[in-house]
Motif scaffolding. Structure first.
Motif, PDB file in Angstrom:
ATOM      1  N   MET A   1      32.157  -4.513  19.124  1.00  0.00           N
ATOM      2  CA  MET A   1      31.335  -5.557  19.861  1.00  0.00           C
ATOM      3  C   MET A   1      31.461  -6.773  19.239  1.00  0.00           C
ATOM      4  SD  MET A   1      28.300  -3.575  21.295  1.00  0.00           S
ATOM      5  CE  MET A   1      28.032  -2.252  19.928  1.00  0.00           C
ATOM      6  N   SER A   2      31.907  -8.043  19.649  1.00  0.00           N
ATOM      7  CA  SER A   2      31.792  -9.282  19.252  1.00  0.00           C
ATOM      8  C   SER A   2      30.267  -9.821  18.618  1.00  0.00           C
ATOM      9  CB  SER A   2      32.482 -10.218  20.138  1.00  0.00           C
ATOM     10  OG  SER A   2      32.372 -11.735  19.594  1.00  0.00           O
ATOM     11  N   GLY A   3      30.230 -10.081  17.544  1.00  0.00           N
ATOM     12  CA  GLY A   3      28.896 -10.611  16.911  1.00  0.00           C
ATOM     13  C   GLY A   3      28.016  -9.519  16.815  1.00  0.00           C
ATOM     14  N   TYR A   4      28.379  -8.379  16.685  1.00  0.00           N
ATOM     15  CA  TYR A   4      27.358  -7.207  16.349  1.00  0.00           C
ATOM     16  C   TYR A   4      26.455  -7.419  15.407  1.00  0.00           C
ATOM     17  CZ  TYR A   4      25.466  -2.787  15.572  1.00  0.00           C
ATOM     18  OH  TYR A   4      24.288  -1.614  15.383  1.00  0.00           O
ATOM     19  N   LYS A   5      25.021  -7.255  15.717  1.00  0.00           N
ATOM     20  CA  LYS A   5      24.128  -7.207  14.510  1.00  0.00           C
ATOM     21  C   LYS A   5      23.170  -5.961  14.926  1.00  0.00           C
ATOM     22  CE  LYS A   5      20.110  -9.761  12.570  1.00  0.00           C
ATOM     23  NZ  LYS A   5      19.312 -10.940  12.835  1.00  0.00           N
ATOM     24  N   GLY A   6      22.951  -5.024  14.067  1.00  0.00           N
ATOM     25  CA  GLY A   6      22.082  -3.972  14.249  1.00  0.00           C
ATOM     26  C   GLY A   6      20.742  -4.514  14.025  1.00  0.00           C
TER      27      GLY A   6
ATOM     28  N   GLU B   1      18.716  -0.497  19.051  1.00  0.00           N
ATOM     29  CA  GLU B   1      18.869  -1.808  19.505  1.00  0.00           C
ATOM     30  C   GLU B   1      19.553  -2.592  18.523  1.00  0.00           C
ATOM     31  OE1 GLU B   1      14.803  -3.831  20.614  1.00  0.00           O
ATOM     32  OE2 GLU B   1      13.900  -1.826  19.750  1.00  0.00           O
ATOM     33  N   PHE B   2      20.267  -3.733  19.205  1.00  0.00           N
ATOM     34  CA  PHE B   2      21.162  -4.373  18.679  1.00  0.00           C
ATOM     35  C   PHE B   2      21.533  -5.920  19.269  1.00  0.00           C
ATOM     36  CE2 PHE B   2      23.552  -1.451  21.401  1.00  0.00           C
ATOM     37  CZ  PHE B   2      24.442  -2.385  22.117  1.00  0.00           C
ATOM     38  N   GLU B   3      22.132  -6.640  18.900  1.00  0.00           N
ATOM     39  CA  GLU B   3      22.539  -8.080  19.354  1.00  0.00           C
ATOM     40  C   GLU B   3      23.883  -8.130  19.531  1.00  0.00           C
ATOM     41  OE1 GLU B   3      20.442 -11.597  17.800  1.00  0.00           O
ATOM     42  OE2 GLU B   3      18.471 -11.044  18.421  1.00  0.00           O
TER      43      GLU B   3
END
Length: 80
Positions: free
Chosen positions: A1-6, A24-26
């Motif tokens: 996923m592009s730009g994944y932040k957990g 949850e993630f962005e």
């Protein structure tokens, strides 16, 4: 996923299902930053499901997104 932040994974009690977790993630989607809540759960010994809620990250706490999450989780039912 592009730009994944957990943002975390936690166990939750929900509708009496034996195993439920919220992940949850962005990530980046179509040029926007989105926040995602993936509620994965085991319904019985052979069936698992996931409800995936995605909203713009900056609007996560806005009424529309809160209502979306609440409605999805309150009205989900498994039917035959």
């Amino acid at each position: 996923m592009s730009g994944y932040k957990g943002l975390g994974i936690k166990s939750v009690d929900w509708h009496g299902y034996p195993t439920v977790a919220d992940w949850e993630f962005e990530r980046d989607q179509d040029g926007k930053r989105v926040r995602v809540l993936n509620r994965g759960f085991k319904a019985d010994s052979s069936h698992g499901f996931a409800i995936l809620i995605t909203c713009e990250a900056s609007k996560w706490d806005d009424k529309e997104c809160v209502t979306l999450r609440r409605t999805a989780f309150d009205t989900f039912k498994i039917t035959d």
